[in-house]
Write a protein that holds these residues in place. Structure first.
Motif, PDB file in Angstrom:
ATOM      1  N   TYR A  43       0.822  -1.205   0.000  1.00 37.41           N
ATOM      2  CA  TYR A  43       0.000   0.000   0.000  1.00 37.41           C
ATOM      3  C   TYR A  43       0.863   1.265   0.000  1.00 37.41           C
ATOM      4  CZ  TYR A  43      -3.757  -3.202   1.230  1.00 37.41           C
ATOM      5  OH  TYR A  43      -4.645  -4.229   1.223  1.00 37.41           O
ATOM      6  N   LEU A  44       2.086   1.139   0.495  1.00 41.07           N
ATOM      7  CA  LEU A  44       2.970   2.292   0.627  1.00 41.07           C
ATOM      8  C   LEU A  44       4.000   2.367  -0.500  1.00 41.07           C
ATOM      9  CD1 LEU A  44       3.567   1.861   4.475  1.00 41.07           C
ATOM     10  CD2 LEU A  44       1.892   3.331   3.365  1.00 41.07           C
ATOM     11  N   ARG A  45       3.957   1.414  -1.423  1.00 39.16           N
ATOM     12  CA  ARG A  45       4.963   1.326  -2.486  1.00 39.16           C
ATOM     13  C   ARG A  45       5.109   2.613  -3.296  1.00 39.16           C
ATOM     14  NH1 ARG A  45       9.409  -0.377  -2.704  1.00 39.16           N
ATOM     15  NH2 ARG A  45       8.569  -2.154  -1.566  1.00 39.16           N
ATOM     16  N   PRO A  46       4.021   3.302  -3.688  1.00 35.27           N
ATOM     17  CA  PRO A  46       4.199   4.554  -4.443  1.00 35.27           C
ATOM     18  C   PRO A  46       5.023   5.588  -3.683  1.00 35.27           C
ATOM     19  CG  PRO A  46       1.933   3.803  -4.616  1.00 35.27           C
ATOM     20  CD  PRO A  46       2.591   2.941  -3.581  1.00 35.27           C
ATOM     21  N   LEU A  47       4.909   5.607  -2.348  1.00 38.32           N
ATOM     22  CA  LEU A  47       5.693   6.545  -1.552  1.00 38.32           C
ATOM     23  C   LEU A  47       7.166   6.147  -1.557  1.00 38.32           C
ATOM     24  CD1 LEU A  47       3.272   6.948   1.491  1.00 38.32           C
ATOM     25  CD2 LEU A  47       3.389   8.313  -0.583  1.00 38.32           C
ATOM     26  N   ILE A  93      12.812   9.611   8.818  1.00 37.16           N
ATOM     27  CA  ILE A  93      11.780   9.366   7.809  1.00 37.16           C
ATOM     28  C   ILE A  93      10.952   8.176   8.269  1.00 37.16           C
ATOM     29  CG2 ILE A  93      11.281   8.686   5.435  1.00 37.16           C
ATOM     30  CD1 ILE A  93      13.750  10.109   4.523  1.00 37.16           C
ATOM     31  N   GLU A  94       9.657   8.358   8.249  1.00 36.07           N
ATOM     32  CA  GLU A  94       8.753   7.295   8.676  1.00 36.07           C
ATOM     33  C   GLU A  94       7.689   7.088   7.610  1.00 36.07           C
ATOM     34  OE1 GLU A  94       5.559   6.389  12.294  1.00 36.07           O
ATOM     35  OE2 GLU A  94       6.993   8.053  12.455  1.00 36.07           O
ATOM     36  N   VAL A  95       7.515   5.837   7.205  1.00 34.22           N
ATOM     37  CA  VAL A  95       6.467   5.474   6.256  1.00 34.22           C
ATOM     38  C   VAL A  95       5.589   4.442   6.951  1.00 34.22           C
ATOM     39  CG1 VAL A  95       5.923   4.656   3.943  1.00 34.22           C
ATOM     40  CG2 VAL A  95       8.090   5.838   4.354  1.00 34.22           C
ATOM     41  N   ALA A  96       4.339   4.778   7.199  1.00 33.19           N
ATOM     42  CA  ALA A  96       3.514   3.907   8.025  1.00 33.19           C
ATOM     43  C   ALA A  96       2.047   4.025   7.650  1.00 33.19           C
ATOM     44  CB  ALA A  96       3.706   4.264   9.500  1.00 33.19           C
ATOM     45  N   PRO A  97       1.242   2.992   7.957  1.00 39.71           N
ATOM     46  CA  PRO A  97      -0.210   3.083   7.739  1.00 39.71           C
ATOM     47  C   PRO A  97      -0.825   4.159   8.619  1.00 39.71           C
ATOM     48  CG  PRO A  97       0.471   0.807   8.146  1.00 39.71           C
ATOM     49  CD  PRO A  97       1.642   1.676   8.466  1.00 39.71           C
ATOM     50  N   LEU A  98      -1.959   4.663   8.208  1.00 39.92           N
ATOM     51  CA  LEU A  98      -2.613   5.757   8.919  1.00 39.92           C
ATOM     52  C   LEU A  98      -2.943   5.382  10.365  1.00 39.92           C
ATOM     53  CD1 LEU A  98      -3.880   8.579   8.879  1.00 39.92           C
ATOM     54  CD2 LEU A  98      -5.954   7.565   7.919  1.00 39.92           C
ATOM     55  N   ALA A  99      -3.268   4.125  10.616  1.00 41.68           N
ATOM     56  CA  ALA A  99      -3.634   3.688  11.966  1.00 41.68           C
ATOM     57  C   ALA A  99      -2.515   3.946  12.971  1.00 41.68           C
ATOM     58  CB  ALA A  99      -3.991   2.203  11.953  1.00 41.68           C
TER      59      ALA A  99
END
Length: 351
Positions: A188-192, A214-220
């Motif tokens: 789900y985060l691949r485009p980022l 840098i943090e890439v994480a689900p909205l939850a």
């Protein structure tokens, strides 16, 4: 109609860039303005009506200016320059748009707005604390937001970057994906990730992730936090619920800048579920510190066919909306006959 001829000089060092591969750019201009362009003794002779030759010359002049700046001219540049020249109400040229530079990729490629909508989007991000970028696929919403975030981070305007998306299935179930939770949400985060790798490079990205910068994480994962001095991007916001959107917006702390991107026509929510993006547009549209930028099919910077696809869907949806307004009960006008036929069929089946 009076046919005129107009000469236009292109220095030899710029001809390949202006003309395009196999003169593709020249052919686009000829087809769009119904003119004939012939090269004679180092000059271009533009033949057609006076209005069309003037428009074609304007496009060629803009392309020559881009080439002189060192811009690699792509098909999208030509198509958009043609569209601007055709719009009699529009005084802005592609040269004005091209002057805006956001940042550079790791390979040195310049990242800049390519359309008026994108230019307005970048200006909103610079001037507002929170910016909503709303528009169809291919308009550069996420990529430009990522570029602005990385530029701010590299120039110490913020101390960290936080990127998030709602993990909503689009016809596929999260539980069926292999691996632990991080492995499940990574698709789900691949485009980022893709944008980060291209602009920052995988090694720089990994190093900053390990430092917690840098943090890439689900909205939850945003619940219960206060996000100070950060550049925060919420992508695919059309897939949030109103409660999730409110939760996210109330996480924002001092010194932070926020970009929320979404496409109101591509929701993956359950039928009947209200989108948090729809809700935010309605509730927050009059808040002065929040900017709303609406991109359209004109701002699509992918292959020109994508622009045509997006435009076709926009026109189809507009037609359906008009039909619903004119015939509010049209969706149910066949309900009773179908029910009668069904009852008759069932009665026949029992006998």
């Amino acid at each position: 109609m009076t046919i005129v001829e107009t000469l236009f000089d292109v220095p030899v060092e710029y001809t390949k860039n202006v003309f395009g591969e196999l003169d593709a750019h020249i052919k686009m201009i000829e087809k769009s303005f119904h003119v004939t362009i012939v090269e004679r003794e180092g000059s271009l002779n533009i033949i057609g009506s006076s209005n069309h030759t003037a428009q074609a010359k304007k496009v060629l002049s803009d392309l020559l200016t881009l080439a002189a700046r060192g811009t690699v001219i792509e098909e999208q540049n030509v198509a958009y320059s043609i569209a601007l020249a055709m719009d009699e109400k529009e005084n802005t040229s592609i040269v004005d748009i091209d002057a805006e530079v956001v940042t550079h990729t790791l390979q040195g490629k310049v990242i800049k707005p390519k359309t008026l909508g994108q230019k307005a989007y970048v200006e909103q991000i610079r001037s507002k604390m929170i910016t909503f970028g709303i528009g169809p696929a291919g308009t550069g919403k996420t990529y430009l937001a990522m570029a602005m975030a990385i530029h701010a981070f590299q120039h110490d305007e913020v101390s960290r970057i936080i990127l998030t998306r709602p993990a909503i299935e689009a016809g596929e179930k999260l539980g069926f994906l292999p691996g632990d939770l991080q492995s499940k949400v990574d698709p789900y985060l691949r485009p980022l990730y893709d944008a980060l790798y291209q602009i920052m490079g995988p090694e720089n990205y990994q190093r900053n992730v390990e430092k917690g910068l840098i943090e890439v994480a689900p909205l939850a994962y945003m619940r219960g936090r206060t996000l100070d001095n950060a550049f925060i991007i919420l992508d695919e916001a059309q897939n949030t619920s109103p409660a999730q959107m409110k939760m996210f917006l109330t996480r924002i702390g001092f010194g932070s800048k926020v970009i929320i991107t979404g496409d109101l026509t591509q929701k993956d929510l359950a039928p009947g579920t209200r989108s948090g993006l729809d809700d935010a547009v309605r509730v927050l549209s009059k808040v002065e510190e929040i900017g709303f930028c609406y991109l359209t099919s004109k701002d699509v910077v992918r292959h020109p066919l994508v622009q045509k696809i997006v435009k076709a869907y926009e026109e189809s949806e507009a037609g359906r909306a008009q039909n619903r307004a004119e015939h509010p009960h049209s969706d149910n006008r066949f309900a009773k006959p179908r029910s009668d036929h069904f009852r008759a069929y069932r009665s026949h089946e029992r006998t």
